[in-house]
Design an enzyme around this catalytic site. Structure first.
Site, PDB file in Angstrom:
ATOM      1  CE1 TYR A 467      -4.017   2.039   0.277  1.00  0.00           C
ATOM      2  CE2 TYR A 467      -2.703   3.300   1.849  1.00  0.00           C
ATOM      3  CZ  TYR A 467      -3.816   3.190   1.040  1.00  0.00           C
ATOM      4  OH  TYR A 467      -4.728   4.213   0.976  1.00  0.00           O
ATOM      5  CB  SER A 547      -7.229   2.506  -2.729  1.00  0.00           C
ATOM      6  OG  SER A 547      -7.653   3.828  -2.609  1.00  0.00           O
ATOM      7  CG  ASP A 629     -14.274   3.550  -6.387  1.00  0.00           C
ATOM      8  OD1 ASP A 629     -14.438   4.400  -5.494  1.00  0.00           O
ATOM      9  OD2 ASP A 629     -13.217   2.909  -6.515  1.00  0.00           O
ATOM     10  CG  HIS A 664     -12.545   2.741  -2.794  1.00  0.00           C
ATOM     11  ND1 HIS A 664     -11.863   2.981  -3.971  1.00  0.00           N
ATOM     12  CD2 HIS A 664     -11.619   2.811  -1.810  1.00  0.00           C
ATOM     13  CE1 HIS A 664     -10.587   3.197  -3.695  1.00  0.00           C
ATOM     14  NE2 HIS A 664     -10.421   3.092  -2.397  1.00  0.00           N
TER      15      HIS A 664
END
Length: 695
Positions: A467, A547, A629, A664
Site C-alpha cells: 500500500y 486504491s 466507486d 471502492h
C-alpha cells in the site's frame, strides 16, 4: 464506423475493443500533456459512450477469464473458507450487548442484540433483505447510551453516500426519521438520547452525485421525530469550504468537540461547543498542524492521543477549561507507535504498533505502567471500547492464519477469555507466519511478512501485496480469499512500505510528496528480495494493491515490467494530474501534492501510471474497478487500461474487470467478493505457474 469493432492490439493475442482517442492536450508549466482518453472520465450512468466501452471491455475480459483454469475450483474453495460465523466486537449500552455476525455465506453481516449478559440474542437488523443483489449494506450503527434506540447508516451499491435511520431496540421497528447526503461522518447521540449529531454535504445535482467534489461539509443536529429540513446547523466554515468537520460528544455530555481537517494527513483544528444550555464556542487547538484524538475523560480532564512534539504519538491530558498550550504528558512517546488508546474502566488501554504488529499495554490514569495484555501471537487487535466505570471491555484478534476471535477482558480481575471463536474449515497450524526485514534501494530496512504452508519449500508462486501511503499501516489480518491462494501452495507476502504509519510520522513523510518514489523503490526491492532469497522464482511473482496500492502497482509495473509475471491493480489512482478534481480526491493532496503547483507537478508526472506507460514487455495485468466507486472514480482505471491496451506492451493480456453495483470496496456482498477474487487469483495463478488442485 463501428466504434467498438474488436481488433487485435499490436503484439497481443487478445482482441481488445477499439477505444476512441481525442486530441486533448493540456500545457502545464511548459509541458504539453496529452490526455487522449479524457472522455472516459465521464460517469458511466450519464454518458452512453462510456457505458458502451464498459460493456465491451467486460465482454472481452469475461470471455478471457472463461478460458483460465482454476476459477471454479478457487471459487468453490473460497465459499468453503468463507462459510464460518464471523462475529464483530460487541458494544455495551445500558444492559444490552450489540454485535454483528455473518453466519458464513450471508452477503451482509446481521446486527444482533442481547438483553443482559445471559439474555437470548435476537436479530435487530438484517440487511440481506434490502436488495436482491445483496449490495445494500448496514454500514455503521450507534446505540443510545441507555441502549433503547439505535442510529444506523445504510450504504447502497458501494457508494460513500449514506442514508441514516433510527430504530427502537425493544420493538425492532424503524422510526420515521431519515437523514440523507451524509458522508465521512460520525454519528453521535446527545446525552439524553433525544437526537444526534451528524456531518453532511450539500445535495449534489444528479449528474454530479458520484463525481462532483465534496466541499462545504457541515455538522447538524437531528431531533427525533422532526424532518431533516428542520435540523439546525451546529457548525460550518463557509469561509473555508475545503474543511471537513466531525462531531464527538463528551463522555459527560457537557460539550461537543468538533474536529476539523482539510485533507488526509492527521492535522486537526479542535473546537469545543458547550451543551446543556451553554453554547459557548472555544477553539482549543487552532492550527491545522497535528493529530488529535479525544479518547476519554476523567476528573475534569480530557485525554488525547497526539503527535504534537511526538512523531510516534503520546497521550496527554488537558483541563476541560484548558487548551493546547496547557498539556500534561500522561504516557510519553516510546519506541513503538501508538495506534489507538481508550480510557476504560479507570485505566488507559494503549495499542502499540511494534514492527507492524500490535502490542497492548495498560496504564493507570496518571500514566503508571500496569503491565501488558497477553495476545495469542503475531497479529492485529482492535476494540477496547467502554466508559470510565466499565467493568469489562472487548477486543478482536486476528492474523494471517487466524480468523478474528473476539475476547472479553475483565477489567476487575484482569482475566482474558474468548467471547466468540470461529469454527474453521482449515488448520491454522498448517501455516507459518514469518517477519523478515530487507534493504530498500537507499538501504532503509523495511519489514515484510511472509506466509505459506509449512509443506511449501523452495521457490513458489508468490503474491506480494503493498500500500504505502496516507499513514495507513498494513498489519496481519485474515482473508479467506488469500487463504485459498495459500492452500494451493502459493506464498503471500505483505510489505510495510514507507508512506504507511508503521513507524510514525517520519515513516509516513518518507513516502509522500517529493519522497513518493521511495514507496515504489521499497516495493521493487521487496520483489527482488523474494527472488534473491529463493522464496519465489523470476517468473513466479505477482503483485497486488488497492486504491493507493493500485497506484503503487501501476507505477512499479511501468518502472520494472521485467520483474513481475502478473499484476492486479485494484481501484487505483492512475491519473496523478487530475485526481483532485473528483469527489474526495482533493483530500489526497496531503500525500500526493498539488497538480497545479510546479514542484508537485514535476514529481507527479514522473510516476503517474497513466502518463508513464511505455513500450516494453509488460507482465499480465488485470485492472479492477466498479461503476459506483465514488472514492477513486473509475475513470482512473478506464483511462489507464485504454492506454495500456493501445501501447506495444508485450503479448500478455492487459484486461479490466468492471463491477456493477459496487464501489471502492466496503459493503461488497460476499458472493461478489468470491466471484471477483476467484477471477483475479485464477488469472494471477495462470501467469505465475500456481497449479490449482482439481483443474
Amino acid at each position: 464506423m463501428t466504434f467498438f469493432a474488436p481488433v487485435f492490439a499490436l503484439g497481443s493475442p487478445v482482441a481488445y475493443p477499439t477505444t476512441e482517442t481525442v486530441g486533448t492536450v493540456d500545457e502545464q508549466f511548459g509541458v504539453k500533456v496529452q490526455d487522449p482518453y479524457r472522455w472516459l472520465e465521464n460517469d458511466v450512468r450519464v454518458d452512453p459512450k462510456v457505458a458502451a466501452w464498459v460493456e465491451a471491455q467486460n465482454k472481452v475480459t469475461d470471455a478471457y477469464l472463461e478460458t483460465v483454469p482454476g476459477r471454479e475450483q478457487l471459487a468453490s474453495r473460497m465459499r468453503a473458507l468463507y462459510d464460518y460465523a464471523r462475529t464483530g466486537v460487541p458494544e455495551v449500552a445500558g444492559d444490552r450487548y450489540f454485535f454483528t455476525r455473518n453466519s458464513g455465506l450471508q452477503n451482509q453481516a446481521v446486527l444482533y442484540v442481547k438483553d443482559g449478559k445471559d439474555g437470548a440474542e435476537r436479530v435487530l437488523i438484517d440487511p440481506n433483505a434490502w436488495a436482491k443483489d445483496g449490495a445494500t449494506a448496514l454500514d455503521s450503527w450507534v446505540p443510545s447510551k441507555d441502549g433503547t434506540k439505535l442510529i444506523y447508516s445504510i450504504q447502497d451499491g458501494g457508494s460513500d453516500w449514506r442514508t441514516v435511520k433510527v430504530l427502537d431496540v425493544a420493538t425492532g421497528k424503524t422510526m420515521d426519521d431519515e437523514i440523507k447526503w451524509v458522508k465521512f461522518s460520525a454519528l453521535e447521540w446527545d446525552k439524553v438520547g433525544q437526537g444526534f449529531y451528524y456531518s453532511r454535504f450539500p445535495e449534489p445535482d444528479k449528474e454530479g452525485e458520484f463525481q462532483s467534489l465534496n466541499t462545504d461539509q457541515e455538522i447538524r443536529y437531528h431531533l427525533l421525530g422532526t424532518p431533516q429540513a428542520d435540523d439546525p446547523l451546529i457548525y460550518a466554515t463557509p469561509e473555508e469550504p475545503q474543511l471537513n468537520h466531525v462531531a464527538q460528544v463528551a463522555d459527560d455530555g457537557s460539550f461537543l468537540l468538533v474536529t476539523s481537517s482539510s485533507g488526509t494527513d492527521e492535522r486537526y483544528r479542535l473546537t469545543m461547543i458547550g451543551l446543556n444550555g451553554d453554547e459557548t464556542r472555544r477553539v482549543i487547538v487552532p492550527d491545522l498542524l497535528n493529530d488529535w484524538s479525544m479518547i476519554g475523560m476523567s476528573g475534569g480532564r480530557i485525554y488525547f492521543v497526539t503527535n504534537k512534539d511526538a512523531p510516534r504519538l503520546r497521550i496527554v491530558s488537558m483541563a476541560i477549561t484548558g487548551s493546547e498550550s496547557a498539556l500534561d504528558t500522561v504516557v510519553a512517546e516510546g519506541e513503538s507507535v501508538i495506534s489507538g488508546a481508550s480510557v476504560v474502566g479507570g485505566r488507559l488501554v494503549v495499542n502499540y504498533l511494534q514492527d507492524a504488529r500490535n502490542v497492548v499495554k495498560l496504564f493507570d490514569l496518571a500514566g503508571k505502567p500496569m503491565g501488558e495484555l497477553p495476545l495469542p501471537g503475531i497479529g492485529s487487535v482492535g476494540g477496547f471500547d467502554g466508559d470510565l466505570d466499565s467493568t469489562e471491555t472487548f477486543f478482536s484478534y486476528s492474523s494471517f492464519n487466524r480468523p478474528t476471535t473476539i475476547y472479553r477482558y475483565d477489567l476487575t480481575s484482569g482475566q482474558v477469555t474468548p467471547w466468540a471463536e470461529p469454527k474453521l474449515a482449515f488448520n491454522p497450524d498448517d501455516y507459518t507466519v514469518e517477519q523478515r526485514f530487507y534493504a530498500s534501494k537507499d538501504g532503509t530496512k523495511v519489514p515484510m511478512f511472509i506466509v505459506k504452508k509449512k509443506s511449501v519449500t523452495g521457490p513458489a508462486p508468490t503474491l506480494l501485496y503493498g500500500y504505502g501511503g496516507f499513514n495507513i499501516s498494513l498489519t496481519p489480518g485474515f482473508s479467506p480469499t488469500r487463504l485459498a491462494w495459500l492452500e494451493q501452495g502459493g506464498v503471500y507476502a505483505q510489505a510495510s512500505l514507507r508512506g504507511g504509519g508503521e513507524y510514525g510520522k517520519a515513516w509516513h513523510d518518507a513516502g509522500r510528496l517529493a519522497n513518493k518514489q521511495n514507496v515504489f523503490d521499497d516495493f521493487i526491492a521487496a520483489g527482488e528480495y523474494l527472488i534473491a532469497e529463493g522464496v519465489t522464482g523470476k517468473d513466479q511473482l505477482a503483485i497486488e494493491g488497492r486504491s493507493n496500492g493500485g497506484l503503487l502497482v501501476g507505477a512499479v509495473v511501468n518502472q520494472r515490467p521485467d520483474l513481475f509475471a502478473a499484476a492486479h491493480a485494484a481501484v487505483g489512482v492512475m491519473d496523478m494530474l487530475r485526481f483532485d478534481r473528483f469527489t474526495a480526491g482533493r483530500y489526497w493532496v496531503d500525500d500526493y501534492g498539488y497538480p497545479n503547483k510546479e514542484a508537485d507537478f514535476q514529481t507527479l508526472i514522473r510516476y503517474s501510471p497513466y502518463h508513464t506507460i511505455r513500450k516494453a514487455d509488460y507482465p499480465a495485468v488485470i485492472v479492477s474497478t466498479a461503476d459506483t466507486d465514488d472514492r477513486v472514480v473509475p475513470g482512473h482505471s478506464f483511462k489507464y487500461t485504454a492506454r495500456l491496451q493501445a501501447t506495444e506492451a508485450g503479448d500478455k493480456p492487459h484486461l479490466i474487470r468492471i463491477e456493477t453495483r459496487a464501489g471502492h470496496g466496503s459493503g461488497k456482498p460476499t458472493d461478489k467478493i468470491i466471484e471477483e477474487f476467484s477471477d483475479i487469483y485464477a488469472f494471477l495463478a495462470n501467469f505465475t505457474g500456481l497449479k490449482v488442485a482439481g483443474e
